[in-house]
Enzyme design. Structure first.
Site, PDB file in Angstrom:
ATOM      1  N   ASP A   8       0.851  -1.187   0.000  1.00  0.00           N
ATOM      2  CA  ASP A   8       0.000   0.000   0.000  1.00  0.00           C
ATOM      3  C   ASP A   8       0.892   1.245   0.000  1.00  0.00           C
ATOM      4  O   ASP A   8       1.901   1.283   0.714  1.00  0.00           O
ATOM      5  CB  ASP A   8      -0.912  -0.009   1.236  1.00  0.00           C
ATOM      6  N   ASN A  54     -13.162  -2.629   1.743  1.00  0.00           N
ATOM      7  CA  ASN A  54     -14.046  -1.467   1.798  1.00  0.00           C
ATOM      8  C   ASN A  54     -15.001  -1.548   0.613  1.00  0.00           C
ATOM      9  O   ASN A  54     -14.582  -1.863  -0.502  1.00  0.00           O
ATOM     10  CB  ASN A  54     -13.234  -0.174   1.726  1.00  0.00           C
ATOM     11  N   GLN A 112     -14.390   2.919   0.275  1.00  0.00           N
ATOM     12  CA  GLN A 112     -13.722   2.502  -0.961  1.00  0.00           C
ATOM     13  C   GLN A 112     -13.386   3.729  -1.803  1.00  0.00           C
ATOM     14  O   GLN A 112     -14.254   4.558  -2.073  1.00  0.00           O
ATOM     15  CB  GLN A 112     -14.620   1.547  -1.760  1.00  0.00           C
ATOM     16  N   HIS A 126     -10.424  -4.933  -3.900  1.00  0.00           N
ATOM     17  CA  HIS A 126      -9.108  -5.134  -3.289  1.00  0.00           C
ATOM     18  C   HIS A 126      -9.263  -5.426  -1.808  1.00  0.00           C
ATOM     19  O   HIS A 126     -10.148  -4.915  -1.140  1.00  0.00           O
ATOM     20  CB  HIS A 126      -8.180  -3.936  -3.525  1.00  0.00           C
TER      21      HIS A 126
END
Length: 113
Positions: free
Chosen positions: A30, A86, A93, A99
């Protein structure tokens, strides 16, 4: 999806710190980590949200196995980790490509926020 950030990562048009890849999935770090270990697992196939993924239960099971494999590779299988999806705006999201966030390396608090 020509304007999807994660599709561009899959296509190699945008760089990412990849930590796992196979024919169906990709895992990468991330860019804004919220834990000492924070990576994303995505299907290579564009699926906007978890709601649309319900039509492909075998892919969700496959991604769960990828999460398990990469979590072990990252040393998270001993103490545990959190996996989050999310869904849509109120769920947080921001990229509309399914994801899974995988976070670990510290104690996770509840409620998450």
């Amino acid at each position: 999806m020509s304007d999807c950030l994660f599709c561009k990562i899959v296509e190699g048009k945008i760089p990412a710190k990849k930590i796992y890849e196979d024919e169906k999935s990709l895992a990468f770090r991330d860019i804004n980590p919220q834990a000492p270990v924070h990576f994303l697992v995505i299907p290579k196939k564009h699926i906007p949200t978890l709601l649309e993924a319900s039509e492909e239960p075998e892919l969700i099971g496959y991604l769960a196995q990828v999460i398990k494999k990469v979590a072990a590779q990252e040393g998270l299988d001993g103490e545990g980790f959190r996996s989050v999806v999310n869904v849509k705006e109120q769920g947080g999201q921001t990229v509309y490509h399914l994801h899974f966030h995988v976070l670990g390396g510290r104690f996770m608090k509840w409620p998450p926020g």
